[in-house]
Design a protein around this motif. Structure first.
Motif, PDB file in Angstrom:
ATOM      1  N   ASP A  41       0.850  -1.246  -0.016  1.00  0.00           N
ATOM      2  CA  ASP A  41      -0.210  -0.138  -0.032  1.00  0.00           C
ATOM      3  C   ASP A  41       0.740   1.208  -0.016  1.00  0.00           C
ATOM      4  OD1 ASP A  41      -2.134   1.654   0.231  1.00  0.00           O
ATOM      5  OD2 ASP A  41      -2.981   0.963   2.324  1.00  0.00           O
ATOM      6  N   CYS A  82      -5.982   4.019  -3.714  1.00  0.00           N
ATOM      7  CA  CYS A  82      -6.213   2.751  -2.900  1.00  0.00           C
ATOM      8  C   CYS A  82      -7.420   2.050  -3.623  1.00  0.00           C
ATOM      9  CB  CYS A  82      -6.418   2.963  -1.728  1.00  0.00           C
ATOM     10  SG  CYS A  82      -5.019   3.647  -0.729  1.00  0.00           S
ATOM     11  N   SER A 188      -8.478   1.868   5.005  1.00  0.00           N
ATOM     12  CA  SER A 188      -7.200   1.872   5.319  1.00  0.00           C
ATOM     13  C   SER A 188      -6.724   2.207   6.660  1.00  0.00           C
ATOM     14  CB  SER A 188      -6.539   3.405   4.781  1.00  0.00           C
ATOM     15  OG  SER A 188      -6.655   3.371   3.504  1.00  0.00           O
TER      16      SER A 188
END
Length: 527
Positions: A41, A82, A188
């Motif tokens: 990530d 993302c 997240s």
């Protein structure tokens, strides 16, 4: 057991298959491979030494993985942020075809992928795989509400979660999209709620509220469960992944593991043994920690005797984030995007060109380097070809199989006709060959010139054209010199958008939205 047979067959067929463009008899008898997809990530192209000899971050395990498999030099995420990239990975469909035309979801958002859409997991489940998700989901699932009539805020503030009943099962979860097993958190790691959900149920009901305001370690205020330790989340996911590998190695069918890391995204939390190891800042330390855990995961394949016939892919969901304090890294001689311009959120290469390494000893010759342009949407078609599944017209509309590269087939043309890029504000770009056309005047994201910087944006041409072979850093806008090429690429991009697909097949419909799809104004239609 199946896994032992897998290794034996792999050893029988491996030497001859490397030089052939089609499968040998031995290779065709190989059991279906295990498939592991590791998604980091917010890690940049230039953070891995195998991609950037000037990197100041040591990544020995990823470097070794590249030496033992294939390293793609021109791999791209479907988006520079993302949620959209994760949508594309699982569906094989460009993220902007979904209702999410810009931005990302939160930890409270409803599910983005319809249960009737084919995913990598549902495809492989149908083909006899055990399918597992471990990690950061960030694609939405449906929390149960105490009062269904009160939806509340979107999930950016702590009070937005007051109406969630964490004691009840979530619906429209990863389990409803093809995963036999699912364990992770909803958004997240800096997005509340900080709750692990396993197969639809919270592993512990939130009993406190936590917040971190540190320079690198920050996370938003929100409900937190007693078993949720931010610093231990990445190690926890790797430990569980390694345990799953050991368990599935004893089973009589192959497995698919989607390991979606929350790192090195914020909060940047290297554990004690990795703090100050990079000589840069906590971000550099965190990348080194991820690399070390990748080494442990790779070792577990060998220890369980399944390394030969396991396809393991490591990539990242977009470029490095400014939260890594890029200016600090640059001052010490490390630039996370390598030679490329921009970073996470941008339409420039630094936003979406990422490391992409695949290892599969029974199929992929060690030390391969591929310059083919590929996209993270390509996993679905790759898995379909591996398992002899024929995709329907409404499956994997933007997915191309990577098997020709894995098998070193002699390609008569590029693997992909063209590749579409997308930024956080929904701006488009299209790449074909050496050329990249950007349909906005600035970064479309967070680097200079930002979309909201009108004083600068208004002085720039409305589009950008770069020759990435001659100008990989995107410094010379050539749109005025090549109007015919601009028209050609714009037409192709328009066709891809309006036809609902970029692969051969019957046209499909993009998902409907309320209001105007402003970012495709250049097509002269609205959705």
């Amino acid at each position: 057991m199946k896994q032992t047979v897998t290794k034996k067959f792999a050893l029988l067929g491996i030497s001859s298959c490397y030089l052939l463009t089609s499968c040998s008899v031995e290779e065709s008898q190989l059991p279906k491979p295990n498939i592991i997809y590791v998604l980091a990530d917010d890690m940049g192209y230039g953070d891995v030494t195998a991609y950037n000899p000037d990197s100041k971050i040591e990544t020995p395990n990823l470097d070794r993985m590249a030496q033992q498999g294939v390293r793609f030099t021109d791999a791209h995420t479907s988006s520079s942020v993302c949620t959209p990239t994760r949508y594309g990975i699982l569906t094989g469909r460009y993220n902007w075809r979904s209702p999410l035309k810009s931005g990302v979801l939160t930890g409270k958002s409803k599910a983005l992928i319809p249960t009737e859409r084919t995913t990598v997991a549902s495809l492989l489940q149908q083909q006899g795989y055990h399918t597992a998700f471990i990690g950061k989901w960030h694609l939405g699932w449906n929390w149960q509400l105490k009062d269904p009539e009160k939806a509340g805020g979107e999930g950016w503030d702590a009070q937005d979660f007051d109406n969630i009943d964490f004691s009840k099962p979530v619906t429209h979860s990863p389990n409803d999209l093809g995963f036999d097993y699912a364990y992770g958190h909803s958004g997240s790691l800096d997005m509340a709620p900080y709750v692990y959900v396993e197969n639809g149920l919270a592993t512990a009901i939130p009993d406190s509220v936590s917040e971190n305001t540190g320079k690198y370690s920050w996370w938003r205020k929100g409900p937190t469960s007693s078993d949720f330790d931010h610093e231990d989340v990445t190690p926890n996911f790797f430990r569980r992944a390694i345990a799953l590998v050991g368990q599935q190695a004893q089973e009589d069918k192959p497995f698919f593991l989607y390991l979606a890391l929350p790192s090195p995204h914020t909060p940047i939390l290297p554990t004690a043994e990795w703090q100050d190891k990079s000589g840069l800042n906590p971000y550099g330390d965190f990348v080194m920690m991820v690399d070390d855990w990748m080494g442990k995961l790779l070792a577990s394949l060998e220890e369980n005797g399944i390394e030969e016939n396991t396809l393991i892919i490591f990539t990242t969901d977009n470029g490095c984030s400014p939260a890594a304090k890029i200016e600090e890294l640059t001052a010490k001689g490390h630039y996370p995007s390598g030679v490329f311009r921009g970073h996470k959120a941008d339409i420039f290469e630094g936003g979406h060109r990422v490391p992409f390494i695949a290892q599969w000893p029974a199929k992929i010759k060690a030390g391969l380097v591929s310059d083919e342009t590929i996209c993270t949407t390509d996993l679905l078609a790759t898995c379909a070809e591996i398992t002899n599944y024929q995709l329907a017209d409404n499956e994997g509309e933007d997915s191309y199989s990577l098997m020709p590269v894995f098998e070193q087939a002699a390609l008569q043309k590029p693997l992909r006709e063209a590749t579409v890029h997308h930024s956080i504000n929904g701006s488009f770009a299209i790449r074909q060959g050496d050329w990249k056309l950007i349909m906005c005047p600035g970064s479309g994201g967070w680097s200079f010139p930002r979309p909201e910087n009108k004083a600068v944006i208004d002085t720039l041409p409305p589009i950008q054209l770069y020759n990435l072979k001659e100008d990989p850093s995107e410094t010379q806008n050539l749109q005025a010199q090549h109007p015919e090429l601009v028209d050609q690429l714009k037409t192709l991009l328009t066709d891809y958008i309006l036809n609902g697909r970029s692969t051969p097949g019957e046209p499909q419909a993009n998902d409907p939205i309320k209001g105007e799809w402003k970012q495709i104004g250049f097509t002269k239609v609205s959705n």
